[in-house]
Design an enzyme around this catalytic site. Structure first.
Site, PDB file in Angstrom:
ATOM      1  N   SER A 180       0.796  -1.236   0.000  1.00  0.00           N
ATOM      2  CA  SER A 180       0.000   0.000   0.000  1.00  0.00           C
ATOM      3  C   SER A 180       0.823   1.278   0.000  1.00  0.00           C
ATOM      4  CB  SER A 180      -0.931   0.024   1.203  1.00  0.00           C
ATOM      5  OG  SER A 180      -2.007  -0.843   0.964  1.00  0.00           O
ATOM      6  N   LYS A 208       0.332   3.444  -2.908  1.00  0.00           N
ATOM      7  CA  LYS A 208      -0.891   4.242  -3.143  1.00  0.00           C
ATOM      8  C   LYS A 208      -0.644   5.752  -3.297  1.00  0.00           C
ATOM      9  CE  LYS A 208      -3.891   0.812  -0.948  1.00  0.00           C
ATOM     10  NZ  LYS A 208      -4.546   0.422   0.315  1.00  0.00           N
ATOM     11  N   TYR A 261      -3.316  -3.077 -10.417  1.00  0.00           N
ATOM     12  CA  TYR A 261      -3.161  -2.603  -9.036  1.00  0.00           C
ATOM     13  C   TYR A 261      -2.313  -3.597  -8.235  1.00  0.00           C
ATOM     14  CZ  TYR A 261      -4.371  -2.076  -4.117  1.00  0.00           C
ATOM     15  OH  TYR A 261      -4.286  -1.977  -2.757  1.00  0.00           O
ATOM     16  N   TYR A 284      -4.762   4.430   7.846  1.00  0.00           N
ATOM     17  CA  TYR A 284      -6.078   3.763   7.933  1.00  0.00           C
ATOM     18  C   TYR A 284      -6.833   4.194   9.176  1.00  0.00           C
ATOM     19  CZ  TYR A 284      -3.648   0.959   4.515  1.00  0.00           C
ATOM     20  OH  TYR A 284      -2.925   0.554   3.451  1.00  0.00           O
ATOM     21  N   VAL A 288       1.242  -3.833   3.855  1.00  0.00           N
ATOM     22  CA  VAL A 288       1.098  -5.098   4.591  1.00  0.00           C
ATOM     23  C   VAL A 288       2.326  -5.995   4.545  1.00  0.00           C
ATOM     24  CG1 VAL A 288      -1.415  -5.385   4.638  1.00  0.00           C
ATOM     25  CG2 VAL A 288      -0.116  -6.188   2.656  1.00  0.00           C
TER      26      VAL A 288
HETATM   27  N1  GLN Z   1      -1.901  -5.352  -2.013  1.00  0.00           N
HETATM   28  C1  GLN Z   1      -2.550  -5.175  -0.756  1.00  0.00           C
HETATM   29  C2  GLN Z   1      -4.055  -5.203  -0.904  1.00  0.00           C
HETATM   30  O1  GLN Z   1      -4.562  -4.612  -1.763  1.00  0.00           O
HETATM   31  C3  GLN Z   1      -2.124  -3.866  -0.148  1.00  0.00           C
HETATM   32  C4  GLN Z   1      -2.745  -3.623   1.186  1.00  0.00           C
HETATM   33  C5  GLN Z   1      -1.850  -2.951   2.151  1.00  0.00           C
HETATM   34  O2  GLN Z   1      -0.656  -2.895   2.008  1.00  0.00           O
HETATM   35  N2  GLN Z   1      -2.413  -2.433   3.214  1.00  0.00           N
HETATM   36  O3  GLN Z   1      -4.730  -5.864  -0.162  1.00  0.00           O
END
Ligand code: GLN
Length: 427
Positions: A63, A66, A188, A239, A257
């Site tokens: 993430s 993003k 993505y 988050y 993550v």
């Molecule tokens: N690729 C992961 C997802 O879309 C990224 C989520 C994350 O890093 N919080 O679930």
């Protein structure tokens, strides 16, 4: 001398050795990560990188991609168009919530998956391959090295991407996605599978800290786009822990993550940490500890108000002529102080010398305020002699009929030092 900062980072890792939580296991390949790895890096806007721990170990960006894809989407489409598709309100939801704002029908922000998948779809490209390539090129450019995709993690996540697929279909039903949902989820997921080290992430963060410039000085993001991205990181990057994070740590940040965590202190540094075990919000446990500790040791909270320079302008008389000596960097507040000194000059015919020899940087607002002040002093009858050897005011018209720059002030009065200042720029 050996720089003490690398050593400090080693001690920082020792101090944050306690771990907890568990590795992300909804992506099978991530469950195989060595949970004990830990690393930290710090990068300056001019390209210096300090690191400790497993600083050359690659992990997937997840993430943390993003904010960078969001930046590219805005650069491609313009902020207005992006805002029509993706809101900027903290959601308080988990990162993979299958939700849209009830009133607007938009994803609540670009840091949760719904908004990030929408942002991915907004990146320009004739087809998905081109979109993927542009994203990887962009990340590579700001990381300062050619990045690659971890194909194993990509395949692994794609094979279990049911939730993100549900989100993409939901976006398609409200008209946010132009492309087939499966294509966008694939793209993505590739974006999330880019392999990085903490050094890469710290460098990427440092570009945001530098207002969108790489260490070589080339501009990769406009100041407006950069500001938008940092604002969204500050409010939504962590988050459902975003409010706690901003008050407690005070650094715009983004977690992933795989265990990565980046933070950006505008104008100062980019920071990255890595450790795979996550807390209940999906943020790296030791990563959060590292940031807490760094913040305490180094005083990096965004909301710590910068100390205003105690004296930016000093008035003295030289052979009976007022000389206003200005010092330091000038922004709105400092310029206001200078203007107040201008305002204290009694109306009259006297020459006023404004000496900017010790000013290093003047931002746009301060520059306009200063020029306006000079124009008004002139209008009050004071011939102004400007000493600006480094041309910090540029070559702007001060409303005096003469172009203001670093040349020796014209007119009868020029103290020795000012002659020198002028001579330095005449040659
Ligand atoms: N690729 C992961 C997802 O879309 C990224 C989520 C994350 O890093 N919080 O679930």
């Amino acid at each position: 001398m050996r720089m003490p900062i690398g050593r400090y980072l080693e001690l920082l890792l020792d101090a944050c050795a306690d771990d907890g939580g568990g590795v992300a296991d909804y992506i099978p390949e991530l469950a195989a990560a060595d949970p004990d790895r830990v690393a930290v890096a710090l990068a300056t806007p001019d390209g210096e990188v300090y690191a400790a721990g497993d600083a050359d170990l690659e992990f997937t960006i997840q993430s943390i991609s993003k904010p960078f894809t969001y930046a590219l989407a805005i650069a491609d489409r313009g902020l207005d168009e992006v805002l029509e598709s993706i809101d900027v309100e903290p959601s308080g939801d988990a990162f993979n919530e299958i939700s849209l704002d009830e009133a607007t029908g938009r994803p609540r922000n670009p840091m949760i998956n719904a908004g990030a998948i929408a942002a991915h779809g907004l990146v320009e490209g004739a087809d998905q391959d081109e979109r993927d390539r542009r994203i990887l090129d962009f990340y590579s450019e700001i990381a300062g090295r050619r990045l690659r995709i971890d194909e194993a993690v990509f395949e692994s996540e794609l094979s279990t991407a049911d939730r993100n697929t549900a989100i993409a279909y939901m976006l398609r039903t409200v008209g946010t996605l132009e492309q087939p949902p499966l294509e966008v989820v694939r793209g993505y997921t590739r974006q999330c599978s880019v392999a990085v080290t903490v050094r890469d992430l710290a460098r990427m963060a440092a570009v945001l800290a530098a207002g969108g410039r790489t260490p070589s000085g080339s501009r990769v993001l406009s100041p407006e786009v950069n500001r938008q991205v940092l604002s969204v990181m500050a409010t939504c990057g962590m988050y459902d822990a975003a409010g706690d994070w901003l008050t407690h740590i005070g650094i715009p940040a983004k977690s992933g993550v795989a265990g990565g965590l980046v933070g950006v202190l505008p104008g100062q540094v980019g920071i990255a940490a890595f450790s795979p075990r996550l807390d209940e919000h999906g943020n790296s446990v030791r990563g959060v500890r590292i940031f807490e500790r760094l913040n305490r040791d180094m005083g990096l909270h965004l909301m710590d108000a910068a100390e205003v320079a105690p004296a930016v302008v000093r008035r003295r008389l030289h052979d009976g002529i007022p000389v206003l000596e200005v010092t330091g960097d000038l922004r709105f507040v400092e310029a206001e102080r200078v203007l107040r000194t201008f305002a204290e000059e009694r109306e009259g015919e006297d020459v006023v010398v404004v000496d900017l020899t010790h000013v290093h940087h003047v931002n746009d607002v301060a520059r306009r305020l200063l020029l306006e002040g000079i124009r008004r002093l002139n209008a009050d009858g004071h011939p102004v002699r400007l000493v600006d050897p480094d041309r910090v005011l540029g070559s702007a018209e001060a409303g005096t009929g003469e172009i203001v720059h670093g040349e020796q002030p014209r007119g009868g009065y020029v103290p020795d030092r000012y002659e020198d200042a002028g001579a330095a720029t005449r040659g």
